[in-house]
Motif scaffolding. Structure first.
Motif, short mmCIF file in Angstrom:
data_model
loop_
_atom_site.label_atom_id
_atom_site.label_comp_id
_atom_site.label_asym_id
_atom_site.label_seq_id
_atom_site.Cartn_x
_atom_site.Cartn_y
_atom_site.Cartn_z
N MET A 220 38.33 58.63 43.65
CA MET A 220 38.38 58.63 42.19
C MET A 220 37.17 59.38 41.64
O MET A 220 36.02 58.96 41.81
CB MET A 220 38.36 57.19 41.66
N ASP A 221 37.40 60.52 41.01
CA ASP A 221 36.33 61.32 40.44
C ASP A 221 35.87 60.73 39.11
O ASP A 221 36.69 60.26 38.31
CB ASP A 221 36.78 62.77 40.24
N LEU A 222 34.57 60.78 38.90
CA LEU A 222 33.98 60.25 37.68
C LEU A 222 32.92 61.23 37.20
O LEU A 222 32.12 61.74 38.00
CB LEU A 222 33.36 58.88 37.94
N TYR A 223 32.90 61.48 35.90
CA TYR A 223 31.95 62.45 35.35
C TYR A 223 30.63 61.76 35.02
O TYR A 223 30.60 60.71 34.37
CB TYR A 223 32.52 63.10 34.08
N LEU A 224 29.53 62.35 35.48
CA LEU A 224 28.20 61.85 35.18
C LEU A 224 27.63 62.67 34.02
O LEU A 224 27.36 63.86 34.18
CB LEU A 224 27.28 61.97 36.40
N PRO A 225 27.46 62.07 32.85
CA PRO A 225 27.10 62.85 31.66
C PRO A 225 25.72 63.51 31.74
O PRO A 225 25.54 64.62 31.26
CB PRO A 225 27.15 61.80 30.53
N ALA B 55 23.83 64.05 34.69
CA ALA B 55 23.81 64.97 35.83
C ALA B 55 24.71 66.19 35.60
O ALA B 55 24.55 67.22 36.24
CB ALA B 55 24.25 64.25 37.10
N ASN B 56 25.67 66.03 34.66
CA ASN B 56 26.58 67.13 34.28
C ASN B 56 27.42 67.61 35.46
O ASN B 56 27.59 68.81 35.68
CB ASN B 56 25.78 68.29 33.67
N LEU B 57 27.97 66.66 36.19
CA LEU B 57 28.89 67.01 37.27
C LEU B 57 29.79 65.81 37.56
O LEU B 57 29.50 64.69 37.16
CB LEU B 57 28.13 67.44 38.53
N SER B 58 30.88 66.08 38.26
CA SER B 58 31.81 65.03 38.64
C SER B 58 31.54 64.60 40.09
O SER B 58 31.26 65.45 40.95
CB SER B 58 33.25 65.52 38.51
N VAL B 59 31.61 63.31 40.33
CA VAL B 59 31.38 62.78 41.67
C VAL B 59 32.50 61.80 42.01
O VAL B 59 33.20 61.31 41.13
CB VAL B 59 30.02 62.05 41.77
N ASN B 60 32.64 61.53 43.28
CA ASN B 60 33.58 60.52 43.73
C ASN B 60 32.90 59.15 43.57
O ASN B 60 31.90 58.88 44.24
CB ASN B 60 33.96 60.77 45.19
N ALA B 61 33.42 58.33 42.68
CA ALA B 61 32.80 57.04 42.39
C ALA B 61 32.70 56.17 43.64
O ALA B 61 31.70 55.47 43.84
CB ALA B 61 33.56 56.31 41.29
N LEU B 62 33.72 56.23 44.48
CA LEU B 62 33.72 55.41 45.69
C LEU B 62 32.59 55.83 46.64
O LEU B 62 31.95 54.98 47.25
CB LEU B 62 35.07 55.53 46.40
N VAL B 63 32.33 57.14 46.72
CA VAL B 63 31.25 57.62 47.58
C VAL B 63 29.90 57.12 47.07
O VAL B 63 29.05 56.67 47.86
CB VAL B 63 31.26 59.17 47.65
N THR C 22 17.01 58.15 46.54
CA THR C 22 16.81 59.48 45.94
C THR C 22 17.14 60.61 46.91
O THR C 22 17.88 61.53 46.54
CB THR C 22 15.37 59.61 45.41
N PRO C 23 16.63 60.61 48.16
CA PRO C 23 17.01 61.69 49.08
C PRO C 23 18.51 61.76 49.33
O PRO C 23 19.09 62.86 49.39
CB PRO C 23 16.25 61.35 50.37
N LEU C 24 19.17 60.60 49.48
CA LEU C 24 20.61 60.61 49.74
C LEU C 24 21.39 61.17 48.56
O LEU C 24 22.38 61.89 48.75
CB LEU C 24 21.08 59.19 50.07
N LEU C 25 20.94 60.86 47.34
CA LEU C 25 21.60 61.42 46.16
C LEU C 25 21.40 62.94 46.11
O LEU C 25 22.32 63.68 45.74
CB LEU C 25 21.03 60.78 44.88
N ILE C 26 20.20 63.40 46.48
CA ILE C 26 19.94 64.83 46.50
C ILE C 26 20.83 65.52 47.53
O ILE C 26 21.39 66.59 47.29
CB ILE C 26 18.45 65.10 46.78
N PHE C 27 20.97 64.88 48.72
CA PHE C 27 21.85 65.44 49.75
C PHE C 27 23.28 65.56 49.24
O PHE C 27 24.01 66.50 49.60
CB PHE C 27 21.83 64.57 51.01
N TYR C 28 23.69 64.62 48.39
CA TYR C 28 25.07 64.61 47.88
C TYR C 28 25.28 65.68 46.80
O TYR C 28 26.41 66.05 46.51
CB TYR C 28 25.39 63.23 47.32
N VAL D 216 25.56 55.80 34.19
CA VAL D 216 26.80 55.67 34.97
C VAL D 216 26.47 55.72 36.46
O VAL D 216 26.96 54.90 37.25
CB VAL D 216 27.79 56.79 34.59
N LEU D 217 25.64 56.66 36.85
CA LEU D 217 25.22 56.77 38.24
C LEU D 217 24.48 55.52 38.69
O LEU D 217 24.73 54.98 39.78
CB LEU D 217 24.34 58.02 38.41
#
Length: 302
Positions: free
Chosen positions: A1-6, A8-16, A40-46, A244-245
Motif C-alpha cells: 500500500m503506497d502512501l504519500y509523505l508530504p 519527504a515529498n515522495l510515496s512509500v510503501n506503508a507496510l515497509v 535514521t540510517p535505515l530510512l536513508i537506505f530506503y 506521517v512517517l
C-alpha cells in the motif's frame, strides 16, 4: 500500500515503513537500546532524505521512550536530580544543534555531515561494544566470571569546580559534567535524530561513574524531554518532521519492542551483545560505502 509523505515529498510503501519500525523496535526490546541510531540510517537506505529521516526519527524515539520512563519510575530507577541537569544540557544542546543544522543546510553539507557522523559514531561504539562483548563471550565459554567493572568517575570529572550530591546515583561530583554531556547528546539528537542512549549510557557508566541500577532509567528520562524539544525545534525551524512517517515508524516499533523483549528473555546476554555490535558495525560500514559510491542521480531538485 503506497502512501504519500508530504514533507519527504515522495510515496512509500506503508507496510515497509511499519516493518522497518517493527525491526528497530524488535532490536530495541531485545537489546535494551532506543533504536534511534538505526532508524535514521535505515530510512536513508530506503530513500528518505537524510534531513527528514533525522527529524522524523527523533519523533519516533519520543513516543518509544514514554513507556520505558514510566516503568523505571515505578521501580525507583531514575535519578531525577541527575536527569534534570542532563535535560537542561540537552535543551541547550538542541538549540545549538538547530543553529548548526540550519547553517549546514545553507551550505548544502547537511547530508554529508549526517553520514560522516554516523560512520564515526557507530564505528566507534560498535568496536567498543564488540570488544567488551567478545571478552564476556570468551569468559562465558571458559566458565570464568566476567571482569568486574570498577565504579568511579573519570579523573577529568573530579577536577571540575563545584560539587553536588546526587543521592540516587551515589555521586558527589560537579554538575558541569552531566550538563556538558547533556549538551553533546542534545546536539547529536538534533543533527542525527538519535535518542543518544548508545552514547549516554556508556558515558554515564564510565565517565560519571553512575550505578547501573539508575543509568538506563535516567538516560531514558533525559532522552524523552530532549527528543520532545528536538521535535518542536525541527518543526518550527527546519520543517523536516514528517508526522506521517513518524506515525508509521511508531506503530511498528511499539509492536516490535514487545516481541523483542520476550525474545531477549530466552537468549544468552553475551550472544545478544555480540549480535548488536555486529549490526552496528554493518550499518556503519554501509554508511561508509555510501559516502564513496556515486549515486544514480547526481542532481536532485528540492
Amino acid at each position: 500500500m503506497d502512501l504519500y509523505l508530504p514533507v519527504a515529498n515522495l510515496s512509500v510503501n506503508a507496510l515497509v515503513i511499519i516493518m522497518l519500525g517493527g525491526g528497530v523496535g524488535f532490536l530495541s526490546g531485545m537489546f535494551g537500546v532506543g533504536g534511534g541510531f538505526l532508524t535514521t540510517p535505515l530510512l536513508i537506505f530506503y530513500g528518505i532524505p537524510p534531513t527528514v529521516a533525522a527529524a522524523s526519527a527523533a519523533t519516533q524515539v519520543t513516543g518509544a521512550s514514554v513507556s520505558g520512563v514510566m516503568a523505571h519510575l515505578d521501580r525507583d530507577g531514575v535519578d531525577l536530580r541527575m536527569g534534570a541537569v542532563l535535560v537542561v544540557g540537552g535543551l541547550i544542546g538542541s538549540l545549538m544543534g538547530a543553529a548548526l543544522f540550519e547553517l549546514l543546510t545553507a551550505w548544502g553539507q547537511i547530508d554529508t555531515v549526517i553520514a560522516v557522523l554516523y560512520v564515526v559514531l557507530l564505528g566507534t561504539v560498535g568496536m567498543i561494544m564488540g570488544r567488551e562483548a567478545w571478552g564476556a563471550f570468551r569468559a562465558s565459554k571458559e566458565g570464568l566470571p566476567p571482569p568486574a567493572r570498577r565504579r568511579r568517575h573519570h579523573p577529568m570529572v573530579s577536577n571540575l569546580p563545584l560539587r553536588w550530591r546526587f543521592y540516587r546515583s551515589g555521586l558527589y561530583i560537579s554538575p558541569l559534567a552531566p550538563l556538558i554531556l547533556g549538551m553533546v547528546v542534545g546536539i547529536l539528537t538534533m543533527l542525527l535524530g538519535v535518542g543518544g542512549g548508545f552514547i549516554m549510557v556508556p558515558a554515564m557508566l564510565y565517565l560519571l561513574g553512575m550505578g547501573t541500577q539508575v543509568v538506563v532509567g535516567t538516560s531514558l528520562f533525559q532522552i524523552l524531554f530532549v527528543t520532545i524539544a528536538t521535535t518542536m525545534v525541527h518543526a518550527m525551524t527546519t520543517g523536516a518532521v514528517d508526522i506521517v512517517l513518524a506515525g508509521l515508524l511508531l506503530l511498528g516499533s511499539v509492536v516490535g519492542a514487545q516481541i523483542g523483549a520476550r525474545f531477549a528473555q530466552k537468549a544468552r546476554p553475551e550472544y545478544l551483545r555480540l549480535a548488536l555490535a555486529a549490526i552496528v558495525l554493518l550499518v556503519a560500514l554501509q554508511m561508509a560505502v555510501g559516502l564513496f559510491v556515486r549515486p544514480d542521480e547526481i542532481y536532485t531538485v528540492q
